[in-house]
Design an enzyme around this catalytic site. Structure first.
Site, short mmCIF file in Angstrom:
data_model
loop_
_atom_site.label_atom_id
_atom_site.label_comp_id
_atom_site.label_asym_id
_atom_site.label_seq_id
_atom_site.Cartn_x
_atom_site.Cartn_y
_atom_site.Cartn_z
NE ARG A 9 30.83 35.52 44.67
CZ ARG A 9 30.35 34.40 45.15
NH1 ARG A 9 30.86 33.88 46.22
NH2 ARG A 9 29.35 33.79 44.56
CB CYS A 10 28.61 39.89 39.22
SG CYS A 10 28.07 40.16 37.53
CB SER A 11 33.05 42.08 36.13
OG SER A 11 32.44 41.38 35.06
#
Length: 113
Positions: A9-11
């Site tokens: 979920r973390c870019s």
């Protein structure tokens, strides 16, 4: 063998993974929110990173600001907090043998290839 501790979920974590996928080297992906780290594993990672436990903390996370901010915590207490709340761990972490980096920016991966 390369290992990436990844949060999909973390870019920034996705950028680190994408950079690893471009390399011609095998690697393992550990989704540390699904496969929580143990205290010994996290201690080993911190040693490989060559940083203090506090430097691995995402200090703007709500759980940190609500529960830990402003308290005098020992390194051991910080590690216990990271194990209990893996969302506090900076990401992605890439390990190659005895070397590791927090791949922010993703290009930092190149430092340990």
């Amino acid at each position: 063998m390369l290992t990436i501790y990844h949060n999909p979920r973390c870019s920034k974590s996705r950028e680190g993974l994408a950079l690893l996928e471009l390399q011609d080297k095998p690697f393992t992906v550990i989704k540390y929110l699904n496969e929580p780290l143990t205290k010994p594993e996290l201690t080993d990672i911190i040693t490989k990173l060559g940083i203090s436990p506090l430097e691995l903390v995402r200090q703007k996370e709500k759980v940190w600001t609500d529960t830990y901010k402003g308290k005098q915590l020992t390194d051991d207490e910080i590690i216990v907090a990271l194990v209990a709340h893996p969302t506090l761990i900076e990401r992605p972490i890439v390990i190659n043998g005895d070397k590791a980096v927090i791949a922010r920016p993703a290009e930092r991966v190149k430092e340990i290839l």
